[in-house]
Design a protein around this motif. Structure first.
Motif, mmCIF file in Angstrom:
data_model
loop_
_atom_site.group_PDB
_atom_site.id
_atom_site.type_symbol
_atom_site.label_atom_id
_atom_site.label_comp_id
_atom_site.label_asym_id
_atom_site.label_seq_id
_atom_site.Cartn_x
_atom_site.Cartn_y
_atom_site.Cartn_z
ATOM 1 N N LEU A 1 0.807 -1.227 0.000
ATOM 2 C CA LEU A 1 0.000 0.000 0.000
ATOM 3 C C LEU A 1 0.835 1.271 0.000
ATOM 4 O O LEU A 1 0.290 2.366 0.162
ATOM 5 C CB LEU A 1 -0.927 -0.004 1.224
ATOM 6 C CG LEU A 1 -1.948 -1.151 1.273
ATOM 7 C CD1 LEU A 1 -2.658 -1.167 2.620
ATOM 8 C CD2 LEU A 1 -2.957 -1.021 0.142
ATOM 9 N N GLU A 2 2.148 1.122 -0.162
ATOM 10 C CA GLU A 2 3.006 2.306 -0.201
ATOM 11 C C GLU A 2 2.604 3.203 -1.364
ATOM 12 O O GLU A 2 2.370 2.710 -2.481
ATOM 13 C CB GLU A 2 4.475 1.895 -0.371
ATOM 14 C CG GLU A 2 5.171 1.533 0.938
ATOM 15 C CD GLU A 2 5.371 2.751 1.810
ATOM 16 O OE1 GLU A 2 5.731 3.823 1.298
ATOM 17 O OE2 GLU A 2 5.146 2.621 3.033
ATOM 18 N N PRO A 3 2.514 4.515 -1.155
ATOM 19 C CA PRO A 3 2.140 5.408 -2.257
ATOM 20 C C PRO A 3 3.239 5.484 -3.312
ATOM 21 O O PRO A 3 4.427 5.387 -3.012
ATOM 22 C CB PRO A 3 1.945 6.767 -1.560
ATOM 23 C CG PRO A 3 2.791 6.685 -0.322
ATOM 24 C CD PRO A 3 2.738 5.246 0.109
ATOM 25 N N THR A 4 2.825 5.648 -4.539
ATOM 26 C CA THR A 4 3.764 5.782 -5.654
ATOM 27 C C THR A 4 4.336 7.195 -5.681
ATOM 28 O O THR A 4 3.590 8.183 -5.573
ATOM 29 C CB THR A 4 3.059 5.492 -6.992
ATOM 30 O OG1 THR A 4 2.472 4.197 -6.943
ATOM 31 C CG2 THR A 4 4.035 5.572 -8.156
ATOM 32 N N GLU A 5 5.636 7.313 -5.800
ATOM 33 C CA GLU A 5 6.266 8.621 -5.882
ATOM 34 C C GLU A 5 6.148 9.170 -7.310
ATOM 35 O O GLU A 5 6.234 8.416 -8.279
ATOM 36 C CB GLU A 5 7.734 8.535 -5.475
ATOM 37 C CG GLU A 5 7.941 8.116 -4.020
ATOM 38 C CD GLU A 5 9.401 8.110 -3.625
ATOM 39 O OE1 GLU A 5 10.256 8.456 -4.467
ATOM 40 O OE2 GLU A 5 9.692 7.758 -2.469
ATOM 41 N N ASP A 6 5.991 10.469 -7.425
ATOM 42 C CA ASP A 6 5.817 11.137 -8.717
ATOM 43 C C ASP A 6 4.761 10.421 -9.550
ATOM 44 O O ASP A 6 5.022 9.934 -10.671
ATOM 45 C CB ASP A 6 7.136 11.197 -9.498
ATOM 46 C CG ASP A 6 8.211 11.965 -8.743
ATOM 47 O OD1 ASP A 6 7.868 12.955 -8.066
ATOM 48 O OD2 ASP A 6 9.391 11.556 -8.828
ATOM 49 N N PRO A 7 3.538 10.319 -9.010
ATOM 50 C CA PRO A 7 2.527 9.481 -9.681
ATOM 51 C C PRO A 7 1.952 10.127 -10.935
ATOM 52 O O PRO A 7 1.852 11.350 -11.061
ATOM 53 C CB PRO A 7 1.453 9.345 -8.599
ATOM 54 C CG PRO A 7 1.564 10.617 -7.807
ATOM 55 C CD PRO A 7 3.036 10.945 -7.794
ATOM 56 N N LEU B 1 -3.510 8.170 -13.007
ATOM 57 C CA LEU B 1 -4.116 6.950 -12.476
ATOM 58 C C LEU B 1 -3.460 6.529 -11.161
ATOM 59 O O LEU B 1 -4.132 6.027 -10.250
ATOM 60 C CB LEU B 1 -4.018 5.823 -13.512
ATOM 61 C CG LEU B 1 -4.953 5.923 -14.717
ATOM 62 C CD1 LEU B 1 -4.717 4.761 -15.683
ATOM 63 C CD2 LEU B 1 -6.419 5.937 -14.258
ATOM 64 N N GLU B 2 -2.157 6.733 -11.069
ATOM 65 C CA GLU B 2 -1.455 6.379 -9.835
ATOM 66 C C GLU B 2 -1.849 7.303 -8.692
ATOM 67 O O GLU B 2 -1.895 6.883 -7.536
ATOM 68 C CB GLU B 2 0.059 6.423 -10.078
ATOM 69 C CG GLU B 2 0.561 5.335 -11.019
ATOM 70 C CD GLU B 2 2.016 5.536 -11.405
ATOM 71 O OE1 GLU B 2 2.670 4.528 -11.745
ATOM 72 O OE2 GLU B 2 2.495 6.694 -11.376
ATOM 73 N N MET B 3 -2.146 8.563 -9.012
ATOM 74 C CA MET B 3 -2.645 9.479 -7.989
ATOM 75 C C MET B 3 -3.977 8.985 -7.437
ATOM 76 O O MET B 3 -4.219 9.034 -6.225
ATOM 77 C CB MET B 3 -2.807 10.882 -8.571
ATOM 78 C CG MET B 3 -1.495 11.583 -8.887
ATOM 79 S SD MET B 3 -1.764 13.223 -9.612
ATOM 80 C CE MET B 3 -2.569 14.044 -8.242
ATOM 81 N N LEU B 4 -4.819 8.495 -8.316
ATOM 82 C CA LEU B 4 -6.104 7.944 -7.877
ATOM 83 C C LEU B 4 -5.882 6.722 -6.987
ATOM 84 O O LEU B 4 -6.551 6.561 -5.953
ATOM 85 C CB LEU B 4 -6.957 7.584 -9.090
ATOM 86 C CG LEU B 4 -8.329 6.965 -8.789
ATOM 87 C CD1 LEU B 4 -9.188 7.930 -7.986
ATOM 88 C CD2 LEU B 4 -9.037 6.570 -10.100
ATOM 89 N N ALA B 5 -4.935 5.856 -7.395
ATOM 90 C CA ALA B 5 -4.635 4.672 -6.581
ATOM 91 C C ALA B 5 -4.107 5.077 -5.204
ATOM 92 O O ALA B 5 -4.465 4.465 -4.188
ATOM 93 C CB ALA B 5 -3.627 3.781 -7.300
ATOM 94 N N ASN B 6 -3.282 6.099 -5.166
ATOM 95 C CA ASN B 6 -2.768 6.581 -3.880
ATOM 96 C C ASN B 6 -3.902 7.044 -2.973
ATOM 97 O O ASN B 6 -3.884 6.799 -1.755
ATOM 98 C CB ASN B 6 -1.777 7.728 -4.107
ATOM 99 C CG ASN B 6 -0.444 7.245 -4.648
ATOM 100 O OD1 ASN B 6 -0.153 6.052 -4.649
ATOM 101 N ND2 ASN B 6 0.369 8.179 -5.123
ATOM 102 N N LEU B 7 -4.893 7.710 -3.556
ATOM 103 C CA LEU B 7 -6.033 8.163 -2.757
ATOM 104 C C LEU B 7 -6.862 6.986 -2.262
ATOM 105 O O LEU B 7 -7.323 6.967 -1.115
ATOM 106 C CB LEU B 7 -6.908 9.103 -3.593
ATOM 107 C CG LEU B 7 -6.328 10.498 -3.880
ATOM 108 C CD1 LEU B 7 -7.245 11.266 -4.827
ATOM 109 C CD2 LEU B 7 -6.126 11.272 -2.580
#
Length: 410
Positions: free
Chosen positions: A224-230, A233-239
């Motif tokens: 569940l670690e957030p993706t760096e420089d997302p 779509l990765e920003m949505l996954a981080n949320l």
């Protein structure tokens, strides 16, 4: 100021240059919380012991609650696998449901409890291989109030440890020869006493239920670690991951809160068994030797490089490792007292910043020195030491050849 070119020059009056290589701050909120909790519990526990409080093994309410959380974590893993199987079986013919089920099964499988196993590539010694060493360990185990070990693994680390392997609960003692070969007889007894003490002191974190659940939570945290420089779509996954990631982080912090005191108490109890087995003096000397473990590691690496550089044409291709352990032991004997004192002060300054599970060495020394010194309950004579040395002779040669051949990490 006493000066030795092998070690840092420092001032014993003002502490100038006492810690020239301060450790880098470990990033992450979880790491900072762990250090804060470790320092708080460690200082409180040491104050209790120094005031005459008794250290007693056993499970308290916090440890029982930690086990309850651990069982719940395993319950989630079982539910994932069961739900995945149900989706695959019940949704057969629906590709979306089947794929979702296979994903749940794979996720649950990656989170499954995994008990430690006997190392396949390690040099293992069984009772028939080293009866004198096992006899010494049996005697120390009686002092510790626990049963002895089932197998001994010998490796090239400057360390020693115990663990329980497999569903049958085989007890494994791992002896790092670079540490063993630099200790005197009484210190070796204290070392064995400390390790066996972990089997009898109620260390919650060494239990199979808790240990495997904690590992599952750390895997969840990694997933569940957030993706760096997302990307978008990765920003949505981080949320989407924000809430479950916060829940997992909170559980890890809670388990640390519930078990750190038990873990540190277990180290103090293991030190007390070391003192009972080898004497208080030997246990304190052992802690001092552990303070200079990094120096031992550096000396071992330097000597391995020197031996590898010897010309093979000189007939040294097979015997280049001869004398490795003697050189290492001589190095440790030559370490001046002011370097030990510097390392003690470094430990006091750093506190729990290096290891948030073990009490700092200066606190462990202080705990051992509270009250009257304890005499040794186990004494090893010259004949026994010679027999143990003979039993380890082949292992000494194999590990030395491995070190010269492969070098030393770090």
């Amino acid at each position: 100021m006493p000066v030795d070119s092998r070690f840092a020059a420092w001032c014993g009056v003002c502490d100038w240059n006492v810690d020239p290589a301060e450790p880098a701050e470990e990033p992450g909120r979880l790491a900072r919380v762990r250090r804060t909790l470790a320092r708080r519990h460690g200082e409180r526990l040491l104050a209790e012991v120094s005031a005459g409080g008794a250290l007693r093994p056993g499970k308290d309410t916090s440890a029982l609650l930690a086990h309850g959380i651990a069982l719940a974590v395993h319950g989630v893993t079982v539910a994932l696998v069961a739900g995945g199987v149900w989706c695959v079986v019940g949704g057969w013919g629906n590709p979306v449901v089947v794929v979702a089920g296979l994903f749940l099964v794979a996720l649950g499988w990656s989170l499954r409890p995994r008990l430690p196993r006997l190392p396949k590539d390690a040099l293992l010694l069984y009772r028939a291989d080293a009866p004198a060493l096992y006899g010494l360990i049996d005697e120390i185990a009686r002092v510790a109030g626990t049963r002895s070990v089932d197998v001994i693994a010998v490796d090239a680390d400057v360390n020693a440890s115990v663990t329980t392997c497999g569903v049958r609960g085989h007890r494994l003692l791992t002896l790092g020869l670079p540490l063993w070969e630099t200790l005197e007889h009484r210190q070796r007894i204290a070392l064995l006493g400390h390790e066996l003490g972990h089997y009898s002191n109620g260390d919650t974190r060494r239990g199979a239920v808790f240990g495997t659940a904690y590992r599952s939570l750390t895997i969840w945290h990694y997933y569940l670690e957030p993706t760096e420089d997302p990307a978008p779509l990765e920003m949505l996954a981080n949320l989407v991951y924000l809430v479950p990631r916060s829940l997992v982080s909170g559980l890890l912090m809670l388990l640390d809160q519930l078990t750190l005191r038990s873990k540190q108490r277990a180290e103090y109890l293991a030190d007390s068994v070391a003192a009972q087995a080898g004497s208080t003096e030997a246990a304190v000397e052992l802690l001092d030797r552990l303070l200079v473990a990094e120096s031992v590691h550096i000396a071992l690496r330097r000597e391995s490089i020197r031996l590898r550089a010897l010309p093979r044409s000189a007939g040294r291709s097979e015997g280049r490792q001869d004398g490795l352990w003697e050189v290492l032991a001589a190095h440790v004997e030559s370490i001046p007292e002011h370097e030990y004192e510097r390392q003690r002060r470094v430990g006091a300054r750093r506190g729990h910043s290096v290891d948030d599970t073990h009490p700092p060495t200066h606190q462990r020394r202080a705990c051992l020195l509270v009250g009257a010194p304890v005499p040794a309950a186990v004494v090893s004579d010259a004949d026994r030491e010679q027999r143990i040395a003979a039993e380890l002779a082949d292992a000494r040669g194999q590990v030395a050849r491995q070190i010269v051949r492969d070098g030393v990490d770090g």
